[in-house]
Design a protein around this motif. Structure first.
Motif, PDB file in Angstrom:
ATOM      1  N   LEU A  69      -2.087  -7.993  -4.605  1.00 15.66           N
ATOM      2  CA  LEU A  69      -2.185  -7.868  -6.063  1.00 15.66           C
ATOM      3  C   LEU A  69      -0.839  -7.947  -6.770  1.00 15.66           C
ATOM      4  O   LEU A  69      -0.779  -8.276  -7.960  1.00 15.66           O
ATOM      5  CB  LEU A  69      -2.828  -6.519  -6.412  1.00 15.66           C
ATOM      6  CG  LEU A  69      -4.262  -6.280  -5.945  1.00 15.66           C
ATOM      7  CD1 LEU A  69      -4.651  -4.828  -6.206  1.00 15.66           C
ATOM      8  CD2 LEU A  69      -5.223  -7.221  -6.662  1.00 15.66           C
ATOM      9  N   GLU A  70       0.230  -7.626  -6.072  1.00  9.66           N
ATOM     10  CA  GLU A  70       1.520  -7.322  -6.690  1.00  9.66           C
ATOM     11  C   GLU A  70       1.977  -8.357  -7.715  1.00  9.66           C
ATOM     12  O   GLU A  70       2.348  -8.004  -8.843  1.00  9.66           O
ATOM     13  CB  GLU A  70       2.581  -7.168  -5.602  1.00  9.66           C
ATOM     14  CG  GLU A  70       3.950  -6.843  -6.140  1.00  9.66           C
ATOM     15  CD  GLU A  70       4.983  -6.688  -5.034  1.00  9.66           C
ATOM     16  OE1 GLU A  70       6.092  -6.200  -5.335  1.00  9.66           O
ATOM     17  OE2 GLU A  70       4.679  -7.067  -3.868  1.00  9.66           O
ATOM     18  N   HIS A  71       1.966  -9.610  -7.379  1.00 12.55           N
ATOM     19  CA  HIS A  71       2.513 -10.634  -8.270  1.00 12.55           C
ATOM     20  C   HIS A  71       1.436 -11.294  -9.130  1.00 12.55           C
ATOM     21  O   HIS A  71       1.723 -11.753 -10.240  1.00 12.55           O
ATOM     22  CB  HIS A  71       3.256 -11.693  -7.457  1.00 12.55           C
ATOM     23  CG  HIS A  71       4.443 -11.132  -6.728  1.00 12.55           C
ATOM     24  ND1 HIS A  71       5.548 -10.638  -7.380  1.00 12.55           N
ATOM     25  CD2 HIS A  71       4.661 -10.961  -5.391  1.00 12.55           C
ATOM     26  CE1 HIS A  71       6.418 -10.191  -6.483  1.00 12.55           C
ATOM     27  NE2 HIS A  71       5.910 -10.372  -5.274  1.00 12.55           N
ATOM     28  N   ASP A  72       0.220 -11.316  -8.639  1.00 16.10           N
ATOM     29  CA  ASP A  72      -0.850 -11.967  -9.383  1.00 16.10           C
ATOM     30  C   ASP A  72      -1.453 -11.051 -10.451  1.00 16.10           C
ATOM     31  O   ASP A  72      -1.779 -11.503 -11.546  1.00 16.10           O
ATOM     32  CB  ASP A  72      -1.953 -12.407  -8.407  1.00 16.10           C
ATOM     33  CG  ASP A  72      -3.067 -13.158  -9.107  1.00 16.10           C
ATOM     34  OD1 ASP A  72      -2.753 -14.019  -9.957  1.00 16.10           O
ATOM     35  OD2 ASP A  72      -4.250 -12.884  -8.823  1.00 16.10           O
ATOM     36  N   MET A  73      -1.575  -9.770 -10.150  1.00 18.19           N
ATOM     37  CA  MET A  73      -2.265  -8.848 -11.049  1.00 18.19           C
ATOM     38  C   MET A  73      -1.511  -7.520 -11.151  1.00 18.19           C
ATOM     39  O   MET A  73      -2.028  -6.465 -10.794  1.00 18.19           O
ATOM     40  CB  MET A  73      -3.705  -8.613 -10.568  1.00 18.19           C
ATOM     41  CG  MET A  73      -4.479  -9.904 -10.359  1.00 18.19           C
ATOM     42  SD  MET A  73      -6.098  -9.661  -9.576  1.00 18.19           S
ATOM     43  CE  MET A  73      -7.048  -9.136 -10.983  1.00 18.19           C
ATOM     44  N   PRO A  74      -0.257  -7.538 -11.627  1.00 13.67           N
ATOM     45  CA  PRO A  74       0.499  -6.285 -11.737  1.00 13.67           C
ATOM     46  C   PRO A  74      -0.127  -5.369 -12.776  1.00 13.67           C
ATOM     47  O   PRO A  74      -0.616  -5.818 -13.813  1.00 13.67           O
ATOM     48  CB  PRO A  74       1.892  -6.748 -12.161  1.00 13.67           C
ATOM     49  CG  PRO A  74       1.659  -8.063 -12.833  1.00 13.67           C
ATOM     50  CD  PRO A  74       0.505  -8.700 -12.115  1.00 13.67           C
ATOM     51  N   PRO A  75      -0.114  -4.058 -12.539  1.00 12.22           N
ATOM     52  CA  PRO A  75      -0.827  -3.138 -13.417  1.00 12.22           C
ATOM     53  C   PRO A  75       0.029  -2.607 -14.565  1.00 12.22           C
ATOM     54  O   PRO A  75       1.245  -2.490 -14.458  1.00 12.22           O
ATOM     55  CB  PRO A  75      -1.201  -1.998 -12.476  1.00 12.22           C
ATOM     56  CG  PRO A  75      -0.032  -1.933 -11.527  1.00 12.22           C
ATOM     57  CD  PRO A  75       0.413  -3.368 -11.343  1.00 12.22           C
ATOM     58  N   GLN A  76      -0.634  -2.265 -15.651  1.00 10.68           N
ATOM     59  CA  GLN A  76      -0.005  -1.476 -16.709  1.00 10.68           C
ATOM     60  C   GLN A  76      -0.136   0.028 -16.417  1.00 10.68           C
ATOM     61  O   GLN A  76       0.646   0.832 -16.893  1.00 10.68           O
ATOM     62  CB  GLN A  76      -0.642  -1.773 -18.075  1.00 10.68           C
ATOM     63  CG  GLN A  76      -0.213  -3.080 -18.704  1.00 10.68           C
ATOM     64  CD  GLN A  76      -0.892  -4.274 -18.057  1.00 10.68           C
ATOM     65  OE1 GLN A  76      -2.102  -4.287 -17.859  1.00 10.68           O
ATOM     66  NE2 GLN A  76      -0.112  -5.282 -17.715  1.00 10.68           N
ATOM     67  N   ALA A  77      -1.155   0.368 -15.636  1.00  8.16           N
ATOM     68  CA  ALA A  77      -1.371   1.770 -15.258  1.00  8.16           C
ATOM     69  C   ALA A  77      -1.944   1.808 -13.852  1.00  8.16           C
ATOM     70  O   ALA A  77      -2.645   0.883 -13.424  1.00  8.16           O
ATOM     71  CB  ALA A  77      -2.319   2.464 -16.241  1.00  8.16           C
ATOM     72  N   LEU A  78      -1.635   2.888 -13.150  1.00  7.50           N
ATOM     73  CA  LEU A  78      -2.130   3.107 -11.799  1.00  7.50           C
ATOM     74  C   LEU A  78      -2.745   4.495 -11.754  1.00  7.50           C
ATOM     75  O   LEU A  78      -2.138   5.456 -12.217  1.00  7.50           O
ATOM     76  CB  LEU A  78      -0.992   2.969 -10.789  1.00  7.50           C
ATOM     77  CG  LEU A  78      -1.316   2.977  -9.294  1.00  7.50           C
ATOM     78  CD1 LEU A  78      -0.206   2.273  -8.520  1.00  7.50           C
ATOM     79  CD2 LEU A  78      -1.487   4.387  -8.741  1.00  7.50           C
ATOM     80  N   LYS A  79      -3.939   4.572 -11.198  1.00  8.66           N
ATOM     81  CA  LYS A  79      -4.631   5.855 -11.079  1.00  8.66           C
ATOM     82  C   LYS A  79      -4.890   6.143  -9.607  1.00  8.66           C
ATOM     83  O   LYS A  79      -5.302   5.248  -8.859  1.00  8.66           O
ATOM     84  CB  LYS A  79      -5.939   5.821 -11.856  1.00  8.66           C
ATOM     85  CG  LYS A  79      -6.809   7.068 -11.708  1.00  8.66           C
ATOM     86  CD  LYS A  79      -8.040   6.802 -10.875  1.00  8.66           C
ATOM     87  CE  LYS A  79      -8.907   8.044 -10.735  1.00  8.66           C
ATOM     88  NZ  LYS A  79     -10.120   7.781  -9.930  1.00  8.66           N
ATOM     89  N   THR A  80      -4.632   7.359  -9.183  1.00  8.50           N
ATOM     90  CA  THR A  80      -4.939   7.741  -7.806  1.00  8.50           C
ATOM     91  C   THR A  80      -6.139   8.671  -7.783  1.00  8.50           C
ATOM     92  O   THR A  80      -6.296   9.534  -8.649  1.00  8.50           O
ATOM     93  CB  THR A  80      -3.757   8.438  -7.113  1.00  8.50           C
ATOM     94  OG1 THR A  80      -3.528   9.724  -7.725  1.00  8.50           O
ATOM     95  CG2 THR A  80      -2.494   7.611  -7.201  1.00  8.50           C
ATOM     96  N   GLY A  81      -6.969   8.480  -6.785  1.00  9.38           N
ATOM     97  CA  GLY A  81      -8.083   9.386  -6.521  1.00  9.38           C
ATOM     98  C   GLY A  81      -7.932   9.943  -5.119  1.00  9.38           C
ATOM     99  O   GLY A  81      -6.866  10.422  -4.742  1.00  9.38           O
ATOM    100  N   LEU A  82      -8.989   9.865  -4.331  1.00 11.02           N
ATOM    101  CA  LEU A  82      -8.932  10.342  -2.953  1.00 11.02           C
ATOM    102  C   LEU A  82      -7.992   9.439  -2.146  1.00 11.02           C
ATOM    103  O   LEU A  82      -8.215   8.234  -2.022  1.00 11.02           O
ATOM    104  CB  LEU A  82     -10.342  10.323  -2.352  1.00 11.02           C
ATOM    105  CG  LEU A  82     -10.442  10.568  -0.839  1.00 11.02           C
ATOM    106  CD1 LEU A  82      -9.871  11.934  -0.462  1.00 11.02           C
ATOM    107  CD2 LEU A  82     -11.899  10.444  -0.392  1.00 11.02           C
ATOM    108  N   LEU A  83      -6.945  10.050  -1.582  1.00 10.12           N
ATOM    109  CA  LEU A  83      -5.975   9.292  -0.786  1.00 10.12           C
ATOM    110  C   LEU A  83      -6.124   9.571   0.705  1.00 10.12           C
ATOM    111  O   LEU A  83      -5.965   8.668   1.521  1.00 10.12           O
ATOM    112  CB  LEU A  83      -4.550   9.603  -1.243  1.00 10.12           C
ATOM    113  CG  LEU A  83      -4.238   9.173  -2.685  1.00 10.12           C
ATOM    114  CD1 LEU A  83      -2.820   9.565  -3.068  1.00 10.12           C
ATOM    115  CD2 LEU A  83      -4.459   7.671  -2.872  1.00 10.12           C
ATOM    116  N   GLY A  84      -6.385  10.814   1.080  1.00  3.94           N
ATOM    117  CA  GLY A  84      -6.774  11.091   2.454  1.00  3.94           C
ATOM    118  C   GLY A  84      -5.740  11.670   3.379  1.00  3.94           C
ATOM    119  O   GLY A  84      -6.089  12.240   4.407  1.00  3.94           O
ATOM    120  N   GLY A  85      -4.436  11.538   3.070  1.00  3.03           N
ATOM    121  CA  GLY A  85      -3.460  12.081   3.989  1.00  3.03           C
ATOM    122  C   GLY A  85      -2.042  11.867   3.513  1.00  3.03           C
ATOM    123  O   GLY A  85      -1.787  11.193   2.506  1.00  3.03           O
TER     124      GLY A  85
END
Length: 529
Positions: A69-85
């Motif tokens: 995703l990094e170069h094709d669809m860079p985000p304006q915002a990032l949300k974290t939910g369940l990460l696991g460890g």
């Protein structure tokens, strides 16, 4: 070719029951018309009644998704939910830094420490990783009260009610480095008939309140709220305004939730939440939960439109405007840096004369700022800005409400609109509609789109103010639904010459087709990441 949608990455878990996690995130992003990139961090086996297995993805699999995703669809915002460890938390922290090295990025941390069914999602090491790596990077963190206590390393003795949300939020800011905190309270039935969220942001602190939704179908509420915040931040809103929109969207999602199994069904966000006046929350001025939810404004029963609203700086100018057939006026006399006794005496005389002239003409006069003096001198209405109202404190605002004075209040943002609504105003001013040089302010121009949205959503009549310099603007403001339109410099030296054209423009605007109301307003303040 249509404009590209804002992009939000959600790094979270799947829910095989389709209720929470990335499923809820997708529904909320669709409601905001924001493009969601669902990055799988963990797979859960769950239904509406239980979580039977949680399997975090290997960090290299998560990274492969991010690299794609990094170069094709860079985000304006990032949300974290369940990460696991711990490894997954560390990976997210590295990527936040990597993305921010290239440009602004809002980070919303939803600390998914356990499921509503009772399953635990984070051990002590993972909790410490959240504390050390994610909270200091967070633009907004969205725990409930128990999660907030856990992030601080405290046990919430006595249950949710014993945890003071304002103190928890400030501790997360001071001790854990979060820039903004929203402590959600929809899960705490002990708050009574209102669902209360405490927000602590650089723009404002206070309780956001809406009536509690009477539904058992609440699965995915926390995910939905955090994603709504991320979507609003991606659209450019500052955290306080983003929290207002998240509150509205989540309340609507709860309303449309339904059964999808034997247990609690999923909430269902839909487009259109931003055009439901009943979803606009009330916001407290401080820690005292005073809202006036359901109370009518003091202007609700006023049959007379405010119409042309002249803002003048002397009793002589009041008389000039009255002679030109203006029937709504504001007496705004600026306070000098060092006001002396002579100035105070002159101010009192100007107010006294202005009140008398307007009473004789059957006009409505709003005295700017000096409400106690205005009340003493027989005024019936005052106008106050948000900073002045905040400075009054709880006792001063109660005294103002109890005085019987009609109140006009300036609003420039969503949180100011929600806060002002608690005081049952005669009107709410929306501004600056156009760029203005009358006073220095950080606000972007509202434009006709935001003015139309204010007029559709505000719980009191709306007055348009700021940058109105020609008759055509008065017509446009009227087409937005403005109950009153402010004239300051455009009055000129001889209101008798200028007022007739302005009043004709207002009449023409009210007779013309209404301008469209946008699904959401645009941001009125620059976001700083």
């Amino acid at each position: 070719m249509s404009a590209m949608l804002p992009i939000v990455w959600s790094i979270a878990g799947t829910d095989s029951g389709g209720g929470a996690g990335l499923s809820a995130d997708q529904r909320m992003a669709d409601a905001f018309e924001v493009h969601l990139c669902p990055v799988v961090a963990a797979v859960t086996a769950q239904s509406s009644t239980a979580v039977t297995r949680v399997e975090p993805l290997a960090p290299e699999l998560i990274e492969a998704q991010l690299l794609a995703l990094e170069h094709d669809m860079p985000p304006q915002a990032l949300k974290t939910g369940l990460l696991g460890g711990v490894a997954q938390v560390e990976l997210v922290a590295r990527w936040v830094d990597r993305l921010r090295a290239r440009g602004p990025l809002a980070l919303v941390v939803d600390p998914v420490l356990g499921a509503s069914t009772g399953a635990g999602f984070a051990d002590e090491a993972t909790l410490r990783a959240y504390q050390a790596l994610l909270l200091p990077r967070a633009t907004v963190v969205t725990p409930n009260r128990r999660e907030a206590a856990a992030l601080l390393g405290e046990a919430p003795a006595g249950g949710d009610a014993a945890c003071a949300a304002p103190a928890l939020a400030r501790a997360l800011q001071a001790r854990r480095g979060a820039r903004s905190v929203c402590i959600t309270g929809g899960d705490s039935a002990q708050d009574g008939a209102l669902a209360l969220d405490w927000i602590a942001t650089p723009q404002a602190e206070g309780w956001l309140a809406l009536p509690r939704q009477a539904t058992p179908h609440t699965h995915g509420t926390g995910c939905s709220f955090a994603t709504a915040l991320a979507c609003a931040l991606a659209l450019g809103f500052v955290p306080a305004d983003a929290a207002v929109l998240a509150k509205m969207a989540t309340a609507q999602a709860l309303r449309h939730g339904g059964a999808a199994g034997q247990g609690a069904g999923p909430v269902c966000a839909r487009a259109g939440f931003g055009l439901e006046p009943a979803l606009l929350p009330r916001m407290s001025w401080g820690e005292a939960p005073a809202f006036g939810v359901g109370e009518a404004s003091s202007g609700a029963a006023a049959a007379r439109p405010l119409d042309l609203y002249a803002i003048v700086d002397s009793a002589a100018r009041v008389r000039q405007a009255l002679a030109a057939d203006v029937r709504t006026l504001q007496l705004r006399i600026k306070t000098p840096a060092v006001p002396d006794a002579a100035w105070h005496a002159a101010l009192a005389e100007e107010i006294r004369a202005g009140v008398a002239a307007c009473r004789a003409a059957g006009a409505e006069l709003f005295v700017n700022d000096h409400w106690r003096l205005a009340l003493e001198l027989g005024a019936e209405a005052v106008h106050l800005g948000q900073e002045d109202l905040m400075a009054l404190g709880d006792a001063g605002r109660r005294a103002l409400r109890d005085s019987g004075l009609k109140l006009g209040i300036s609003t420039h943002s969503l949180w100011e609109l929600c806060r002002a609504a608690t005081l049952r105003p005669r009107y709410l001013a929306c501004g600056p509609v156009w760029p203005t040089l009358t006073k220095a302010m950080p606000w972007r121009p509202q434009g006709l789109d935001n003015l139309a949205w204010w007029c559709a959503m505000a719980p009191a009549p709306v007055v348009a103010i700021g940058g109105l310099l020609e008759a055509a603007q008065f017509e446009q403001a009227a087409r937005c639904g403005a109950d009153g339109v402010c004239a300051v410099r455009v009055l000129g030296e001889e209101p008798a010459r200028t007022v007739p054209a302005l009043q004709r423009a207002l009449s023409q605007g009210r007779a013309a087709a209404a301008l469209p109301v946008p699904a959401l307003p645009h941001p009125s303040l620059e976001r700083e990441d």
